[in-house]
Design a protein around this motif. Sequence first.
Motif, mmCIF file in Angstrom:
data_model
loop_
_atom_site.group_PDB
_atom_site.id
_atom_site.type_symbol
_atom_site.label_atom_id
_atom_site.label_comp_id
_atom_site.label_asym_id
_atom_site.label_seq_id
_atom_site.Cartn_x
_atom_site.Cartn_y
_atom_site.Cartn_z
ATOM 1 N N VAL A 183 -9.552 6.306 17.185
ATOM 2 C CA VAL A 183 -10.977 6.553 16.980
ATOM 3 C C VAL A 183 -11.488 5.746 15.796
ATOM 4 O O VAL A 183 -12.571 5.143 15.844
ATOM 5 N N ARG A 184 -10.725 5.701 14.721
ATOM 6 C CA ARG A 184 -11.150 4.943 13.537
ATOM 7 C C ARG A 184 -11.278 3.461 13.861
ATOM 8 O O ARG A 184 -12.282 2.819 13.507
ATOM 9 N N VAL A 185 -10.288 2.895 14.533
ATOM 10 C CA VAL A 185 -10.320 1.460 14.862
ATOM 11 C C VAL A 185 -11.515 1.140 15.744
ATOM 12 O O VAL A 185 -12.251 0.166 15.514
ATOM 13 N N GLU A 186 -11.721 1.962 16.795
ATOM 14 C CA GLU A 186 -12.834 1.715 17.705
ATOM 15 C C GLU A 186 -14.172 1.910 16.992
ATOM 16 O O GLU A 186 -15.128 1.153 17.214
ATOM 17 N N MET A 187 -14.238 2.899 16.132
ATOM 18 C CA MET A 187 -15.480 3.170 15.414
ATOM 19 C C MET A 187 -15.807 2.040 14.444
ATOM 20 O O MET A 187 -16.977 1.644 14.306
ATOM 21 N N LEU A 188 -14.813 1.490 13.770
ATOM 22 C CA LEU A 188 -15.042 0.368 12.864
ATOM 23 C C LEU A 188 -15.614 -0.834 13.610
ATOM 24 O O LEU A 188 -16.513 -1.516 13.110
ATOM 25 N N ALA A 189 -15.088 -1.080 14.811
ATOM 26 C CA ALA A 189 -15.593 -2.206 15.601
ATOM 27 C C ALA A 189 -17.040 -1.980 16.027
ATOM 28 O O ALA A 189 -17.873 -2.889 15.970
ATOM 29 N N VAL A 190 -17.354 -0.753 16.440
ATOM 30 C CA VAL A 190 -18.711 -0.448 16.897
ATOM 31 C C VAL A 190 -19.705 -0.505 15.736
ATOM 32 O O VAL A 190 -20.850 -0.948 15.901
ATOM 33 N N PRO A 216 -20.701 7.275 21.032
ATOM 34 C CA PRO A 216 -20.594 7.157 22.492
ATOM 35 C C PRO A 216 -20.044 5.816 22.952
ATOM 36 O O PRO A 216 -19.380 5.737 23.993
ATOM 37 N N ASN A 217 -20.279 4.756 22.189
ATOM 38 C CA ASN A 217 -19.788 3.441 22.584
ATOM 39 C C ASN A 217 -18.352 3.196 22.146
ATOM 40 O O ASN A 217 -17.754 2.184 22.522
ATOM 41 N N ALA A 218 -17.798 4.099 21.355
ATOM 42 C CA ALA A 218 -16.393 3.988 20.957
ATOM 43 C C ALA A 218 -15.505 4.903 21.787
ATOM 44 O O ALA A 218 -14.307 5.001 21.527
ATOM 45 N N VAL A 219 -16.079 5.570 22.778
ATOM 46 C CA VAL A 219 -15.344 6.624 23.470
ATOM 47 C C VAL A 219 -14.437 6.085 24.567
ATOM 48 O O VAL A 219 -13.516 6.782 25.004
ATOM 49 N N THR A 220 -14.636 4.844 25.046
ATOM 50 C CA THR A 220 -13.880 4.356 26.193
ATOM 51 C C THR A 220 -12.390 4.303 25.903
ATOM 52 O O THR A 220 -11.573 4.883 26.623
ATOM 53 N N ALA A 221 -12.004 3.578 24.851
ATOM 54 C CA ALA A 221 -10.585 3.507 24.501
ATOM 55 C C ALA A 221 -10.049 4.875 24.109
ATOM 56 O O ALA A 221 -8.897 5.212 24.404
ATOM 57 N N THR A 222 -10.872 5.673 23.462
ATOM 58 C CA THR A 222 -10.460 7.015 23.064
ATOM 59 C C THR A 222 -10.183 7.878 24.283
ATOM 60 O O THR A 222 -9.215 8.640 24.313
ATOM 61 N N LEU A 223 -11.025 7.753 25.308
ATOM 62 C CA LEU A 223 -10.824 8.524 26.526
ATOM 63 C C LEU A 223 -9.548 8.104 27.234
ATOM 64 O O LEU A 223 -8.795 8.940 27.732
ATOM 65 N N THR A 224 -9.288 6.799 27.276
ATOM 66 C CA THR A 224 -8.059 6.313 27.907
ATOM 67 C C THR A 224 -6.838 6.885 27.214
ATOM 68 O O THR A 224 -5.919 7.404 27.860
ATOM 69 N N LEU A 225 -6.812 6.776 25.892
ATOM 70 C CA LEU A 225 -5.681 7.307 25.144
ATOM 71 C C LEU A 225 -5.621 8.825 25.240
ATOM 72 O O LEU A 225 -4.541 9.413 25.310
ATOM 73 N N GLY A 226 -6.806 9.471 25.268
ATOM 74 C CA GLY A 226 -6.822 10.922 25.390
ATOM 75 C C GLY A 226 -6.164 11.396 26.676
ATOM 76 O O GLY A 226 -5.426 12.388 26.677
ATOM 77 N N GLY A 227 -6.400 10.702 27.776
ATOM 78 C CA GLY A 227 -5.744 11.051 29.025
ATOM 79 C C GLY A 227 -4.239 10.875 28.943
ATOM 80 O O GLY A 227 -3.467 11.704 29.442
ATOM 81 N N MET A 228 -3.809 9.787 28.302
ATOM 82 C CA MET A 228 -2.377 9.568 28.119
ATOM 83 C C MET A 228 -1.769 10.652 27.241
ATOM 84 O O MET A 228 -0.653 11.117 27.496
ATOM 85 N N LEU A 229 -2.498 11.069 26.215
ATOM 86 C CA LEU A 229 -1.986 12.101 25.324
ATOM 87 C C LEU A 229 -1.864 13.434 26.045
ATOM 88 O O LEU A 229 -0.899 14.178 25.840
ATOM 89 N N LEU A 230 -2.848 13.756 26.897
ATOM 90 C CA LEU A 230 -2.766 15.004 27.650
ATOM 91 C C LEU A 230 -1.560 14.987 28.579
ATOM 92 O O LEU A 230 -0.847 15.991 28.713
ATOM 93 N N ALA A 231 -1.323 13.837 29.223
ATOM 94 C CA ALA A 231 -0.141 13.715 30.085
ATOM 95 C C ALA A 231 1.143 13.873 29.274
ATOM 96 O O ALA A 231 2.091 14.537 29.710
ATOM 97 N N SER A 232 1.176 13.266 28.087
ATOM 98 C CA SER A 232 2.371 13.390 27.249
ATOM 99 C C SER A 232 2.541 14.807 26.730
ATOM 100 O O SER A 232 3.665 15.282 26.536
ATOM 101 N N MET A 233 1.418 15.512 26.493
ATOM 102 C CA MET A 233 1.517 16.909 26.060
ATOM 103 C C MET A 233 2.139 17.775 27.147
ATOM 104 O O MET A 233 2.924 18.685 26.853
#
Length: 299
Positions: A183-190, A216-233
Amino acid sequence: MSLWVLVTLSFLMIHLVPGDPVRAALGMTAPTELVEAKRQALGLDDPLPTQYVHYLGNLLRGDLGESITSQLPVSETISQRLPATASLAVLAFLVAVAVAVPLGVAVAVATRRGRRRRTELAFAGSSVVLGAIPDFLVGVALVAVFAVGLGWFPVAGRTDASSYVLPVLALAIGPAAVLARIVRVEMLAVLETDYVRTARAKRLPPRRIHLRHALPNAVTATLTLGGMLLASMIAGTVLVENVFSWPGLGSTIVASIVTKDYPVVQGTVLVYGLGVLVINTLVDVALAVLDPRSTIGEL
């Protein structure tokens, strides 16, 4: 294709294990007649292609087989244990997101353009360390400190709401640290994009810029990783449930492996795999809705 691979691997599992799984499950002292009868009941005496066809047919009917040790249908065992695992994984995911998103945004805003270097280094170092510690080790540490040492929470079991606290934290701490970094990396870019600079030039309130324009414009990569994290959980519940004696699928699959109850292992692995596939599909659909430029959105 992924579903077919998952089903095929779950079928082959029982055949890739050395030795006779029926003999291993019933014990070395079990009468030969009983072992042979159970092998015939499971269809293990049929040729492998025939067994595979029967396995697929049973799956289409919702029949996951019968436990060797308890004689109960595997689907019944899974239906009893799945809610405990699902509630644990979903709660841990919600806690991870609720902590990671505000934390990542706050650190990005605070450290933008090289400001507060010490804060950035402390955040980066702590998030890397927390993200690298296995969930079950976090669970053991939480039990030692907050259950055994301080007595604030139950040591094990699923009783009242307090029994959820430690296993949820054990599952959420590592993923929250990883997600906060993204989130921090994506937010810095936005924050360095033209439309954010335009919003600043209009002297909009910082809160509105950060939450309505940047986040809202930083959420794409966050959503992708969030799905992976839920699967890993979901996968991570296997070990965490055993740390806390949680009555879910994770403890069930470990107990089934110990007792060599491979029909239960097969069915549980299939459920875990289906959960991961469903989550990945939902993430792809969500990305297509949020970002029309994504590949799935063009299909």
